[in-house]
Motif scaffolding. Structure first.
Motif, PDB file in Angstrom:
ATOM      1  N   TRP A  90      26.057  53.624  -0.321  1.00 17.34           N
ATOM      2  CA  TRP A  90      24.936  54.432   0.157  1.00 17.34           C
ATOM      3  C   TRP A  90      25.358  55.898   0.291  1.00 17.34           C
ATOM      4  N   TYR A  91      26.543  56.107   0.806  1.00 21.30           N
ATOM      5  CA  TYR A  91      27.038  57.475   0.998  1.00 21.30           C
ATOM      6  C   TYR A  91      27.195  58.179  -0.350  1.00 21.30           C
ATOM      7  N   TRP A  92      27.682  57.445  -1.361  1.00 20.50           N
ATOM      8  CA  TRP A  92      27.814  58.048  -2.684  1.00 20.50           C
ATOM      9  C   TRP A  92      26.437  58.407  -3.246  1.00 20.50           C
ATOM     10  N   ALA A  93      25.474  57.534  -3.087  1.00 20.96           N
ATOM     11  CA  ALA A  93      24.157  57.731  -3.696  1.00 20.96           C
ATOM     12  C   ALA A  93      23.329  58.796  -2.980  1.00 20.96           C
ATOM     13  N   THR A  94      23.490  58.935  -1.665  1.00 23.54           N
ATOM     14  CA  THR A  94      22.596  59.795  -0.890  1.00 23.54           C
ATOM     15  C   THR A  94      23.289  60.955  -0.206  1.00 23.54           C
ATOM     16  N   GLN A  95      24.636  60.906  -0.084  1.00 31.46           N
ATOM     17  CA  GLN A  95      25.391  61.904   0.678  1.00 31.46           C
ATOM     18  C   GLN A  95      24.982  61.911   2.147  1.00 31.46           C
ATOM     19  N   GLN A  96      24.491  60.776   2.611  1.00 29.61           N
ATOM     20  CA  GLN A  96      24.083  60.656   4.003  1.00 29.61           C
ATOM     21  C   GLN A  96      24.710  59.416   4.624  1.00 29.61           C
ATOM     22  N   LEU A  97      24.921  59.484   5.922  1.00 35.80           N
ATOM     23  CA  LEU A  97      25.414  58.337   6.679  1.00 35.80           C
ATOM     24  C   LEU A  97      24.264  57.748   7.486  1.00 35.80           C
ATOM     25  N   HIS A  98      24.039  56.451   7.314  1.00 34.60           N
ATOM     26  CA  HIS A  98      23.028  55.808   8.143  1.00 34.60           C
ATOM     27  C   HIS A  98      23.661  55.356   9.454  1.00 34.60           C
ATOM     28  N   ALA A  99      22.847  55.238  10.468  1.00 27.83           N
ATOM     29  CA  ALA A  99      23.326  54.828  11.799  1.00 27.83           C
ATOM     30  C   ALA A  99      23.019  53.349  11.993  1.00 27.83           C
ATOM     31  N   LEU A 100      24.002  52.512  11.687  1.00 28.14           N
ATOM     32  CA  LEU A 100      23.826  51.071  11.814  1.00 28.14           C
ATOM     33  C   LEU A 100      24.800  50.545  12.864  1.00 28.14           C
ATOM     34  N   GLU A 101      24.247  49.984  13.905  1.00 23.01           N
ATOM     35  CA  GLU A 101      25.100  49.459  14.968  1.00 23.01           C
ATOM     36  C   GLU A 101      25.562  48.049  14.600  1.00 23.01           C
ATOM     37  N   MET A 102      26.814  47.777  14.865  1.00 19.77           N
ATOM     38  CA  MET A 102      27.343  46.434  14.667  1.00 19.77           C
ATOM     39  C   MET A 102      27.482  45.746  16.014  1.00 19.77           C
ATOM     40  N   PRO A 103      27.313  44.426  16.051  1.00 19.23           N
ATOM     41  CA  PRO A 103      27.573  43.702  17.298  1.00 19.23           C
ATOM     42  C   PRO A 103      29.013  43.916  17.744  1.00 19.23           C
ATOM     43  N   PRO A 104      29.288  43.785  19.036  1.00 17.17           N
ATOM     44  CA  PRO A 104      30.665  43.940  19.518  1.00 17.17           C
ATOM     45  C   PRO A 104      31.616  43.012  18.769  1.00 17.17           C
ATOM     46  N   PHE A 105      32.756  43.566  18.364  1.00 18.54           N
ATOM     47  CA  PHE A 105      33.714  42.782  17.588  1.00 18.54           C
ATOM     48  C   PHE A 105      34.437  41.800  18.507  1.00 18.54           C
ATOM     49  N   GLU A 106      34.510  40.562  18.078  1.00 17.81           N
ATOM     50  CA  GLU A 106      35.278  39.551  18.778  1.00 17.81           C
ATOM     51  C   GLU A 106      36.353  39.030  17.843  1.00 17.81           C
ATOM     52  N   ALA A 107      37.442  38.636  18.384  1.00 16.13           N
ATOM     53  CA  ALA A 107      38.557  38.150  17.574  1.00 16.13           C
ATOM     54  C   ALA A 107      38.789  36.667  17.838  1.00 16.13           C
ATOM     55  N   PRO A 108      37.877  35.818  17.369  1.00 16.07           N
ATOM     56  CA  PRO A 108      38.045  34.379  17.607  1.00 16.07           C
ATOM     57  C   PRO A 108      39.150  33.817  16.721  1.00 16.07           C
ATOM     58  N   THR A 109      39.668  32.708  17.127  1.00 11.31           N
ATOM     59  CA  THR A 109      40.699  32.042  16.322  1.00 11.31           C
ATOM     60  C   THR A 109      40.131  30.873  15.545  1.00 11.31           C
ATOM     61  N   GLU A 110      38.930  30.424  15.920  1.00 10.54           N
ATOM     62  CA  GLU A 110      38.312  29.302  15.227  1.00 10.54           C
ATOM     63  C   GLU A 110      37.400  29.824  14.121  1.00 10.54           C
ATOM     64  N   GLY A 111      36.951  28.900  13.278  1.00 11.16           N
ATOM     65  CA  GLY A 111      36.018  29.277  12.228  1.00 11.16           C
ATOM     66  C   GLY A 111      36.712  29.598  10.928  1.00 11.16           C
ATOM     67  N   MET A 112      35.926  29.947   9.945  1.00 14.74           N
ATOM     68  CA  MET A 112      36.452  30.218   8.608  1.00 14.74           C
ATOM     69  C   MET A 112      37.067  31.611   8.541  1.00 14.74           C
ATOM     70  N   HIS A 113      38.112  31.724   7.728  1.00 17.99           N
ATOM     71  CA  HIS A 113      38.779  33.004   7.513  1.00 17.99           C
ATOM     72  C   HIS A 113      38.250  33.600   6.209  1.00 17.99           C
ATOM     73  N   CYS A 114      37.746  34.825   6.269  1.00 17.34           N
ATOM     74  CA  CYS A 114      37.123  35.446   5.098  1.00 17.34           C
ATOM     75  C   CYS A 114      37.761  36.792   4.785  1.00 17.34           C
ATOM     76  N   LEU A 115      37.889  37.058   3.503  1.00 18.85           N
ATOM     77  CA  LEU A 115      38.341  38.355   3.003  1.00 18.85           C
ATOM     78  C   LEU A 115      37.262  38.887   2.065  1.00 18.85           C
ATOM     79  N   VAL A 116      36.734  40.065   2.379  1.00 18.59           N
ATOM     80  CA  VAL A 116      35.766  40.710   1.501  1.00 18.59           C
ATOM     81  C   VAL A 116      36.532  41.576   0.512  1.00 18.59           C
ATOM     82  N   MET A 117      36.271  41.371  -0.779  1.00 20.17           N
ATOM     83  CA  MET A 117      36.998  42.063  -1.836  1.00 20.17           C
ATOM     84  C   MET A 117      36.029  42.938  -2.639  1.00 20.17           C
ATOM     85  N   PRO A 118      35.906  44.221  -2.283  1.00 17.61           N
ATOM     86  CA  PRO A 118      35.096  45.126  -3.107  1.00 17.61           C
ATOM     87  C   PRO A 118      35.935  45.665  -4.265  1.00 17.61           C
TER      88      PRO A 118
END
Length: 479
Positions: free
Chosen positions: A277-305
């Motif tokens: 989005w920043y490349w296309a518009t040269q603007q930053l949108h204001a998107l809030e993320m939920p508070p980060f939690e560091a759980p030990t359970e659940g699936m482990h994911c790696l996002v690969m751009p």
């Protein structure tokens, strides 16, 4: 007649001189030796036919653009408040136990993002399940929605998406919509204008900002991303069009796979969109993320751009590492099989290690040249001991990698040079035995509806078809 020849001669000479100049440019700037040879020979021998295609498609090393994109990404990270995951190391335990410390280290450095625990990932098989889930998430959005697709059509599905977004915009939900300017070349202006007038921020992704890059069509944003309120993210192979619902013969029924991700990895997926989005518009949108939690359970994911602005050929190296990690099986589904030598060599070595190596490709074609080249690569793979299958019922478009019984990657990247070097892609690697078992069962159903390519198939093909396959492979660097 002499007068015609008098005028024709200088034009022929000019065409050949331009062809020679373009051939020199190809030798200096084409990323692979095969591509340089293919372009140079065709430009010198047939400049009348190849000069214009080279103008639009010839550059696969886009240094100026890559540098600009990389600098903007670094600027974005310095200007924007870094996501909480950006300050944390990769999760230990499951990824390291399943894939090994060295592989986890290489993949996280390659993609610039960590493995994160505490996620839930589910497969969305085919278009109806995928868009039912996406439209449900949009309907329940409270704060914001981000949407990104390579292809957006103004057909029945496109209208459903448009109406859903207009409804949410009227409720005060912020919406950011990014589409590729070439993939969606036939998207009517009225479609975009209607969404913008309803309050949706909608922009095309393009790489031709400067005049010198005006004709470059090679570098496309092939990602498919939807994120709602920072809680639910969708990634996979589907675009917005009725063909992805299986409503476009003769390719129907359409076989594709998406995933829905919930948990900390959603922040990683959203940040990939933010960079685009920043490349296309040269603007930053204001998107809030939920508070980060560091759980030990659940699936482990790696996002690969991955993309052409990366310092390394990230997508190709991701596939190489995934193949090298396999000890029992590596199964890959792809609509286009045009691998580079590094990936093909990794597949051959996996066979020598005793790994069950399978590749699933379509039996129906949507692009003649790509299908012909894929067929020849399939025969080469079969001769190396790789098992290659063709999916019978309809066109197969899913992009899935299954590693042993511990991990699976699903996203937008094909097993071809365009995804490896020219397109922006996204894959999500999930380390979890239950999820891997779910993907295994899904692929087993696909193999049950497929036939295996026989080693004798190539020899039985007519001579003209074999020649066509070899000619098509000359264009592999840009397919």
């Amino acid at each position: 007649m002499p007068l015609d020849l008098l005028h024709l001669g200088p034009l022929v000479l000019l065409a050949h001189l331009l062809g020679i100049a373009a051939a020199c440019h190809a030798i200096l700037h084409t990323r692979t030796s095969q591509g340089a040879i293919a372009w140079a020979v065709s430009l010198v021998a047939m400049p009348y036919l190849t000069l214009i295609p080279y103008l639009f498609l010839g550059r696969s090393k886009f240094a100026g653009y890559a540098d600009a994109r990389r600098i903007e990404n670094e600027t974005l990270r310095s200007r924007a408040h870094p996501p909480e995951w950006d300050t944390r190391a990769s999760s230990g335990g499951a990824p390291t136990d399943a894939l090994g410390h060295s592989l986890v280290r290489s993949l996280t450095h390659l993609g610039g993002m960590p493995f994160l625990p505490g996620n839930t990932v589910r497969t969305l098989v085919n278009g109806e399940a995928t868009f039912a889930a996406i439209l449900d998430a949009i309907e329940n959005a409270q704060h914001y929605i981000v949407v990104q697709f390579f292809i957006v059509r103004a057909d029945a599905l496109g209208e459903m998406l448009k109406e859903a977004l207009i409804t949410k915009a009227a409720q005060g939900v912020r919406i950011y919509f990014l589409y590729d300017s070439i993939g969606s070349f036939d998207l009517p202006h009225r479609y975009v204008a209607t969404l913008r007038s309803a309050g949706v921020e909608m922009h095309p992704f393009a790489t031709n900002r400067r005049f010198v890059n005006r004709f470059q069509l090679n570098f496309r944003n092939h990602r498919k991303i939807v994120v709602v309120d920072g809680k639910r993210a969708f990634v996979g192979g589907h675009n917005v069009g009725v063909e992805y619902l299986g409503a476009k013969p003769p390719l129907s029924p359409w076989r594709d796979t998406h995933i829905e991700v919930r948990g900390p990895a959603v922040a990683s997926i959203q940040f990939v969109f933010t960079e685009d989005w920043y490349w296309a518009t040269q603007q930053l949108h204001a998107l809030e993320m939920p508070p980060f939690e560091a759980p030990t359970e659940g699936m482990h994911c790696l996002v690969m751009p991955t993309g052409p602005a990366d310092r390394f050929e990230t997508c190709s190296l991701f596939f190489v590492e995934a193949i090298n990690a396999a000890r029992m099986r590596i199964w890959i589904t792809t609509p286009y099989l045009v691998p580079d030598e590094a990936v093909l060599s990794a597949l051959r070595l996996a066979v020598l290690r005793g790994v069950d190596v399978r590749i699933l490709i379509p039996s129906r074609r949507d692009h003649r040249v790509v299908f012909a080249a894929s067929t020849l690569y399939a025969h080469d793979a079969v001769r190396s001991g790789i098992r290659v299958f063709r999916y019978r019922p309809g066109f197969l478009h899913q992009k899935v990698v299954l590693i042993d019984d511990v991990a699976a990657a699903i996203g937008s990247a094909n097993l071809d040079n365009r995804s490896f070097r020219l397109n922006f892609e996204i894959m999500v690697l999930t380390v979890d035995r239950e999820f891997a078992a779910e993907v295994h069962a899904m692929l087993m159903r696909d193999f049950a509806e497929s036939f295996e390519i026989d080693r004798s198939e190539y020899k039985k093909a007519p001579a003209w078809r074999r020649i066509a396959m070899h000619v098509a492979r000359l264009f592999a660097p840009i397919l």
